[in-house]
Design an enzyme around this catalytic site. Structure first.
Site, PDB file in Angstrom:
ATOM      1  N   HIS A 234       0.854  -1.189   0.000  1.00 49.80           N
ATOM      2  CA  HIS A 234       0.000   0.000   0.000  1.00 49.80           C
ATOM      3  C   HIS A 234       0.896   1.246   0.000  1.00 49.80           C
ATOM      4  O   HIS A 234       1.908   1.285   0.707  1.00 49.80           O
ATOM      5  CB  HIS A 234      -0.876  -0.056   1.259  1.00 49.80           C
ATOM      6  CG  HIS A 234      -1.748   1.123   1.459  1.00 49.80           C
ATOM      7  ND1 HIS A 234      -1.273   2.333   1.917  1.00 49.80           N
ATOM      8  CD2 HIS A 234      -3.080   1.285   1.253  1.00 49.80           C
ATOM      9  CE1 HIS A 234      -2.285   3.192   1.989  1.00 49.80           C
ATOM     10  NE2 HIS A 234      -3.385   2.586   1.590  1.00 49.80           N
ATOM     11  N   ARG A 277      -2.794   1.154  -4.449  1.00 54.22           N
ATOM     12  CA  ARG A 277      -2.591  -0.295  -4.497  1.00 54.22           C
ATOM     13  C   ARG A 277      -2.938  -0.788  -5.900  1.00 54.22           C
ATOM     14  O   ARG A 277      -3.644  -0.092  -6.635  1.00 54.22           O
ATOM     15  CB  ARG A 277      -3.526  -1.012  -3.510  1.00 54.22           C
ATOM     16  CG  ARG A 277      -3.189  -0.836  -2.078  1.00 54.22           C
ATOM     17  CD  ARG A 277      -4.196  -1.566  -1.198  1.00 54.22           C
ATOM     18  NE  ARG A 277      -5.323  -0.707  -0.855  1.00 54.22           N
ATOM     19  CZ  ARG A 277      -6.485  -1.154  -0.378  1.00 54.22           C
ATOM     20  NH1 ARG A 277      -6.691  -2.440  -0.217  1.00 54.22           N
ATOM     21  NH2 ARG A 277      -7.447  -0.315  -0.067  1.00 54.22           N
ATOM     22  N   LYS A 280      -6.543  -0.382  -7.921  1.00 56.09           N
ATOM     23  CA  LYS A 280      -7.334   0.691  -7.311  1.00 56.09           C
ATOM     24  C   LYS A 280      -7.316   1.907  -8.235  1.00 56.09           C
ATOM     25  O   LYS A 280      -6.632   1.923  -9.257  1.00 56.09           O
ATOM     26  CB  LYS A 280      -6.760   1.050  -5.932  1.00 56.09           C
ATOM     27  CG  LYS A 280      -6.858  -0.087  -4.925  1.00 56.09           C
ATOM     28  CD  LYS A 280      -8.223  -0.205  -4.287  1.00 56.09           C
ATOM     29  CE  LYS A 280      -8.384   0.837  -3.203  1.00 56.09           C
ATOM     30  NZ  LYS A 280      -9.711   0.736  -2.549  1.00 56.09           N
ATOM     31  N   ASP A 283      -5.562   8.619  -7.202  1.00 59.65           N
ATOM     32  CA  ASP A 283      -5.944   9.493  -6.093  1.00 59.65           C
ATOM     33  C   ASP A 283      -4.790  10.469  -5.864  1.00 59.65           C
ATOM     34  O   ASP A 283      -3.634  10.050  -5.715  1.00 59.65           O
ATOM     35  CB  ASP A 283      -6.204   8.630  -4.840  1.00 59.65           C
ATOM     36  CG  ASP A 283      -6.526   9.457  -3.594  1.00 59.65           C
ATOM     37  OD1 ASP A 283      -6.329  10.684  -3.597  1.00 59.65           O
ATOM     38  OD2 ASP A 283      -6.972   8.846  -2.596  1.00 59.65           O
ATOM     39  N   CYS A 285      -3.614  12.130  -3.418  1.00 56.31           N
ATOM     40  CA  CYS A 285      -2.733  12.079  -2.242  1.00 56.31           C
ATOM     41  C   CYS A 285      -1.542  11.155  -2.471  1.00 56.31           C
ATOM     42  O   CYS A 285      -0.489  11.346  -1.862  1.00 56.31           O
ATOM     43  CB  CYS A 285      -3.496  11.697  -0.975  1.00 56.31           C
ATOM     44  SG  CYS A 285      -4.164  10.036  -0.927  1.00 56.31           S
ATOM     45  N   TYR A 286      -1.693  10.167  -3.366  1.00 51.44           N
ATOM     46  CA  TYR A 286      -0.572   9.262  -3.643  1.00 51.44           C
ATOM     47  C   TYR A 286       0.509   9.923  -4.485  1.00 51.44           C
ATOM     48  O   TYR A 286       1.579   9.348  -4.693  1.00 51.44           O
ATOM     49  CB  TYR A 286      -1.068   7.955  -4.273  1.00 51.44           C
ATOM     50  CG  TYR A 286      -1.868   7.153  -3.281  1.00 51.44           C
ATOM     51  CD1 TYR A 286      -1.236   6.523  -2.218  1.00 51.44           C
ATOM     52  CD2 TYR A 286      -3.258   7.082  -3.360  1.00 51.44           C
ATOM     53  CE1 TYR A 286      -1.964   5.834  -1.263  1.00 51.44           C
ATOM     54  CE2 TYR A 286      -3.994   6.404  -2.413  1.00 51.44           C
ATOM     55  CZ  TYR A 286      -3.341   5.775  -1.362  1.00 51.44           C
ATOM     56  OH  TYR A 286      -4.060   5.104  -0.416  1.00 51.44           O
ATOM     57  N   ASP A 364      -8.789  14.456  -4.249  1.00 50.88           N
ATOM     58  CA  ASP A 364      -8.460  13.100  -4.706  1.00 50.88           C
ATOM     59  C   ASP A 364      -8.585  13.023  -6.226  1.00 50.88           C
ATOM     60  O   ASP A 364      -7.631  12.731  -6.953  1.00 50.88           O
ATOM     61  CB  ASP A 364      -9.436  12.162  -3.955  1.00 50.88           C
ATOM     62  CG  ASP A 364      -9.580  10.770  -4.511  1.00 50.88           C
ATOM     63  OD1 ASP A 364      -9.223  10.529  -5.668  1.00 50.88           O
ATOM     64  OD2 ASP A 364     -10.099   9.896  -3.775  1.00 50.88           O
ATOM     65  N   ASP A 371     -10.118  18.901   0.269  1.00 49.73           N
ATOM     66  CA  ASP A 371      -9.936  18.835   1.725  1.00 49.73           C
ATOM     67  C   ASP A 371      -8.479  19.154   2.045  1.00 49.73           C
ATOM     68  O   ASP A 371      -7.629  19.200   1.149  1.00 49.73           O
ATOM     69  CB  ASP A 371     -10.357  17.467   2.295  1.00 49.73           C
ATOM     70  CG  ASP A 371      -9.556  16.320   1.724  1.00 49.73           C
ATOM     71  OD1 ASP A 371      -8.344  16.261   1.997  1.00 49.73           O
ATOM     72  OD2 ASP A 371     -10.121  15.468   1.002  1.00 49.73           O
ATOM     73  N   HIS A 374      -5.843  16.234   1.230  1.00 51.16           N
ATOM     74  CA  HIS A 374      -5.467  16.095  -0.183  1.00 51.16           C
ATOM     75  C   HIS A 374      -4.740  17.333  -0.707  1.00 51.16           C
ATOM     76  O   HIS A 374      -3.916  17.226  -1.618  1.00 51.16           O
ATOM     77  CB  HIS A 374      -6.697  15.748  -1.035  1.00 51.16           C
ATOM     78  CG  HIS A 374      -7.103  14.309  -0.892  1.00 51.16           C
ATOM     79  ND1 HIS A 374      -8.025  13.894   0.042  1.00 51.16           N
ATOM     80  CD2 HIS A 374      -6.667  13.194  -1.528  1.00 51.16           C
ATOM     81  CE1 HIS A 374      -8.145  12.574  -0.041  1.00 51.16           C
ATOM     82  NE2 HIS A 374      -7.334  12.127  -0.982  1.00 51.16           N
TER      83      HIS A 374
END
Ligand SMILES: [Zn+2]
Length: 438
Positions: A234, A277, A280, A283, A285-286, A364, A371, A374
Site C-alpha cells: 500500500h 494499491r 485501485k 488518487d 494524495c498518492y 483526490d 480537503d 489532499h
C-alpha cells in the site's frame, strides 16, 4: 467510455470503475490551444490558464485562502476530526509553507495550541487530555518544526527526554513501534517515531535496534510494503517503510529493484497520477506517498543517504515563490524530464488539471470534494516531482513557470530549510540513551 480509456477483455466491478474514472478525467486533458475564445477567456478568468499562453497555472492565491480557513474556526462538520487537530494544523501549515505563505503571526498560536495537546509522557494527543499517539505526535512535531525558525519557542515545546522515553515505551521486541499504549504495531508507528527522533537528534542505537529488520519484514511479494508483515502492499505504508529505512541508512536491506518496479507501476498510464494499491483508482494524495517514496529510493541510488549526509545535497534550494528561479531554465516536463523513475510531467499534469478545485484547495479526483489532507499531499507530490534530483537545481515544471513551489524533504515532508534548521538547533543536545532516560 472515453476513446482513450483502457480496454478490458473481462469486465468486472473494478474495470468498470477504472473506465468511469478515465472518462471522468479525460475532459480535463483537452488541448487548451484548441479551445474557442470564450472557453479560453473563462479559464483565464478563473486563473487556471496563464494570460499569455496556454499553460496551466497553480491557483496559488486561492489555495492560500482556502488553507487559511483550516487554521481558523472550523464548522461543526469537522467535529468528527476532533482527534485530528494536529493533522489539520500540519496539513495547512505545510501546504502554506510550500506556497511560502506562513505568516509570522501564526507561530505563537501554533505553539500554544499544540502545547495544550502535549501530555506529560512527552507524546501528543489529538487534542487536550487525549491519549498520546504516534500520528498526532508526528503531525504536532512537524508543525512545530516548520514554524520554529520564525518562533524558536516551538523547538523548546518538544520535551526531548520525555518524548524519548515515550518512544522507548512504544517499542516492541520485534523492532516495530506501537501507535499508542497497547495499540497496533505497524510501519506507520515505526516511521513516525524514527522521523521525529531523527529531526530531534534522538536516534540512539538503543532506539534503532531491530527497527530496519521489522520494517523490511513488511515488504511483500509485489515489492511494496504493507502495514504489518503479511499485509497487502500500500502506498502510504510503502512511503513510511522506505523513508524509515532511508533515515536509518538501511534502505539496501530491502529488495530495492522490486520496490521501484512496484511504485512505478502504480502510476496510471492515462491519468498520470498514482494509485495506492494494484487495481485501485488514481488518487491525488498518492502523488506524495508514491512519488515521495520513489524520490527517496532514487536519491539513495546515487549515494544520497538522506539525513546524515546533509540534506542540502538531497534537494537543491530554490526560491519558493518562483521569483528567484531562472525561468528561462525551467523545463517543460516531458516523459524523460527529471531524475525520478516515474513520469514527472504526467504526475504534475494530474495534480494541476485534475487535483485543483477552481475555488482553491486540492482533491483526490474531480468528482471528490477538496480537503486539507489532499491539498497537503497533492502539493507535496508536486514539490517532490519538481525538485528532487533536478539537474543543476533547475526544477522540472509542468505548465506556467511560476508553478514552482518550495522543495519539501522527501523523508520528512517539511521544507528542506526547515529540516536543516532543526538539525542545526538540536545538533548539540544530548543524544545518549543513558542520559536521556535519567
Ligand atoms: Zn487520497
Amino acid at each position: 467510455m472515453s476513446a482513450f480509456a483502457s480496454k478490458f477483455t473481462v469486465e468486472t466491478e473494478t474495470t468498470k470503475l477504472q473506465q468511469d474514472t478515465e472518462a471522468e478525467v479525460s475532459p480535463f486533458f483537452i488541448k487548451l490551444d484548441g479551445l474557442n475564445d470564450s472557453q479560453l477567456k473563462h479559464l483565464r478568468d478563473v486563473g487556471l490558464v496563464n494570460e499569455t499562453g496556454y499553460d496551466v497555472r497553480l491557483l496559488r492565491e486561492k489555495h492560500v485562502k482556502y488553507l487559511l480557513t483550516g487554521l481558523g474556526n472550523l464548522s461543526a462538520g469537522y467535529s468528527s476530526l476532533d482527534a485530528s487537530r494536529p493533522w489539520i494544523a500540519y496539513w495547512c501549515l505545510h501546504s502554506l509553507d510550500l506556497l511560502d505563505a506562513v505568516d509570522d503571526d501564526f507561530c505563537p498560536r501554533v505553539v500554544s495550541t499544540l502545547k495544550s495537546f502535549q501530555n506529560e509522557t512527552g507524546g501528543f494527543g489529538g487534542g487536550p487530555m487525549q491519549l498520546s499517539h504516534g500520528a498526532p505526535t508526528y503531525a504536532s512535531c512537524l508543525a512545530l518544526l516548520l514554524v520554529a525558525p520564525k518562533c524558536p519557542a516551538a523547538y523548546e515545546c518538544i520535551d526531548r527526554p520525555a518524548l524519548y522515553k515515550w518512544f522507548l515505551a512504544m517499542k516492541t521486541p520485534t523492532g516495530g513501534f506501537r501507535m499508542h499504549d497497547d495499540g497496533e504495531v505497524d510501519v506507520r508507528g515505526t516511521y513516525t517515531v524514527i522521523a521525529i527522533a531523527a529531526l530531534c537528534n534522538l536516534l540512539t542505537p538503543e532506539l534503532c535496534e531491530n527497527v530496519a529488520e521489522f520494517t523490511v519484514s513488511c515488504q511483500t511479494y509485489e515489492g511494496g510494503f504493507g502495514g504489518e508483515p503479511g499485509n497487502e502492499a500500500h502506498g502510504g505504508y510503502a512511503f513510511c517503510a522506505v523513508a524509515a529505512l532511508q533515515i536509518l541508512g538501511k534502505l539496501d536491506m530491502c529488495d530495492v529493484e522490486a520496490l521501484k518496479g512496484w511504485i512505478a507501476r502504480r502510476q496510471m498510464s492515462f491519468e498520470g497520477g498514482f494509485q495506492g494499491r494494484a487495481n485501485k483508482l488514481v488518487d491525488g494524495c498518492y502523488s506524495f506517498w508514491q512519488g515521495g517514496a520513489m524520490a527517496v529510493v532514487n536519491a539513495a541510488e546515487i549515494g544520497l543517504s538522506g539525513f546524515d549526509s546533509g540534506v542540502e545535497e538531497f534537494i537543491p534550494e530554490v526560491d519558493s515563490s518562483g521569483d528567484g528561479v531562472d525561468v528561462s531554465k525551467v523545463a517543460e516536463a516531458t516523459p524523460s524530464a527529471g531524475g525520478l523513475t516515474f513520469d514527472q510531467g504526467l504526475l504534475q499534469r494530474y495534480v494541476l488539471l485534475c487535483g485543483q478545485h477552481v475555488e482553491g484547495g486540492l482533491r483526490d479526483k474531480p468528482s471528490k470534494m477538496r480537503d486539507y489532507y489532499h491539498t497537503c499531499y497533492n502539493l507535496s507530490g508536486l514539490s517532490v516531482s519538481q525538485h528532487v534530483l533536478s539537474e543543476d537545481g533547475v526544477p522540472v515544471v509542468y505548465g506556467d513557470s511560476a508553478n514552482v513551489i518550495a522543495p519539501t524533504h522527501a523523508c520528512f515532508n517539511i521544507r528542506v530549510d526547515r529540516v536543516k534548521a532543526a538539525q542545526t538547533y538540536f545538533k548539540d543536545k544530548i543524544c545518549d540513551h543513558t542520559e536521556l532516560i535519567k
